[in-house]
Design a protein around this motif. Structure first.
Motif, PDB file in Angstrom:
ATOM      1  N   ASP A  86     -14.250   4.874  16.249  1.00  0.00           N
ATOM      2  CA  ASP A  86     -14.852   6.165  15.941  1.00  0.00           C
ATOM      3  C   ASP A  86     -16.241   5.924  15.352  1.00  0.00           C
ATOM      4  O   ASP A  86     -17.256   6.125  16.008  1.00  0.00           O
ATOM      5  N   ASN A  87     -16.288   5.435  14.108  1.00  0.00           N
ATOM      6  CA  ASN A  87     -17.579   5.179  13.455  1.00  0.00           C
ATOM      7  C   ASN A  87     -17.530   3.969  12.520  1.00  0.00           C
ATOM      8  O   ASN A  87     -18.397   3.821  11.681  1.00  0.00           O
ATOM      9  N   ASN A  88     -16.500   3.136  12.668  1.00  0.00           N
ATOM     10  CA  ASN A  88     -16.346   2.008  11.743  1.00  0.00           C
ATOM     11  C   ASN A  88     -16.283   0.657  12.463  1.00  0.00           C
ATOM     12  O   ASN A  88     -15.628  -0.269  12.002  1.00  0.00           O
ATOM     13  N   GLY A 148     -17.211   7.427  18.714  1.00  0.00           N
ATOM     14  CA  GLY A 148     -16.715   8.739  18.316  1.00  0.00           C
ATOM     15  C   GLY A 148     -15.207   8.817  18.407  1.00  0.00           C
ATOM     16  O   GLY A 148     -14.537   7.869  18.815  1.00  0.00           O
ATOM     17  N   PRO A 149     -14.656   9.962  18.033  1.00  0.00           N
ATOM     18  CA  PRO A 149     -13.205  10.102  17.895  1.00  0.00           C
ATOM     19  C   PRO A 149     -12.439  10.397  19.189  1.00  0.00           C
ATOM     20  O   PRO A 149     -11.229  10.605  19.144  1.00  0.00           O
ATOM     21  N   GLN A 150     -13.087  10.382  20.337  1.00  0.00           N
ATOM     22  CA  GLN A 150     -12.435  10.786  21.577  1.00  0.00           C
ATOM     23  C   GLN A 150     -11.254   9.902  21.979  1.00  0.00           C
ATOM     24  O   GLN A 150     -10.294  10.376  22.573  1.00  0.00           O
ATOM     25  N   PHE A 151     -11.335   8.605  21.707  1.00  0.00           N
ATOM     26  CA  PHE A 151     -10.305   7.682  22.171  1.00  0.00           C
ATOM     27  C   PHE A 151      -9.730   6.887  21.006  1.00  0.00           C
ATOM     28  O   PHE A 151     -10.452   6.496  20.096  1.00  0.00           O
ATOM     29  N   SER A 176     -30.167   9.648  21.248  1.00  0.00           N
ATOM     30  CA  SER A 176     -28.953   9.122  21.870  1.00  0.00           C
ATOM     31  C   SER A 176     -27.735   9.870  21.312  1.00  0.00           C
ATOM     32  O   SER A 176     -27.860  10.669  20.395  1.00  0.00           O
ATOM     33  N   PRO A 177     -26.555   9.598  21.845  1.00  0.00           N
ATOM     34  CA  PRO A 177     -25.355  10.310  21.395  1.00  0.00           C
ATOM     35  C   PRO A 177     -24.999  10.098  19.916  1.00  0.00           C
ATOM     36  O   PRO A 177     -24.382  10.961  19.302  1.00  0.00           O
ATOM     37  N   GLY A 178     -25.383   8.954  19.339  1.00  0.00           N
ATOM     38  CA  GLY A 178     -25.069   8.679  17.946  1.00  0.00           C
ATOM     39  C   GLY A 178     -26.257   8.939  17.051  1.00  0.00           C
ATOM     40  O   GLY A 178     -27.401   9.014  17.522  1.00  0.00           O
TER      41      GLY A 178
END
Length: 157
Positions: free
Chosen positions: A11-13, A65-68, A40-42
């Motif tokens: 996700d972000n870590n 990100g949290p999608q997967f 960009s996306p982030g």
């Protein structure tokens, strides 16, 4: 350069996770860190990818990100030569995660690992079906794999 590299979606870590993994495995290092550019996306300047090695095997981690999320459908199988190595990796990798059956665990990031002594595979492949059956039955009752308990089952007649 290796031809196939496992790519891990966080996700972000990602950077935190990579630092955790590199601290556990001896022959390990961070190779590079790339950051999201403007537009960009982030968020600009945050970690996008981390390229790293664990025991000489190269990996990439992405803050996507949290999608997967990770599932047990993919796990990392770690061959261990000694009970000490099994014990150390089991405790370190499961810290903040979940201990599962038969040498499986999930780390605090949700990634699945199999911490398996090489002796288990050797015993399970014995030509004597009774020996391998005894070992399998014993292993199925374990969480962390215990080599001495497996040896006792193996030596039963």
């Amino acid at each position: 350069m290796q031809k196939i590299t496992p790519f891990l979606w966080f996700d972000n870590n990602a950077e935190e996770a990579v630092n955790f993994y590199v601290s556990i495995f001896r022959n390990s290092r961070i190779i590079s860190v790339s950051r999201y550019p403007e537009g960009s996306p982030g968020p600009a300047g945050t970690v996008m990818t981390v390229t790293f090695q664990l025991e000489g095997q190269e990996f990439m981690a992405l803050n996507g990100g949290p999608q997967f999320k990770f599932t047990e459908a993919i796990s990392f199988f770690v061959n261990c030569e000694t009970q000490k190595e099994v014990d150390e990796l089991w405790e370190k990798l499961s810290q903040g995660g979940e201990k599962g059956p038969c040498g499986w665990l999930k780390d605090k990031y949700g990634l699945s690992w199999q911490i398996i002594p090489t002796a288990l595979g050797q015993m399970l492949q014995d030509r004597d079906p009774q020996k391998s059956r005894n070992v399998m039955q014993e292993m199925l009752q374990m969480t962390k794999i215990d080599i001495e308990t497996l040896r006792r089952a193996y030596e039963q007649k």
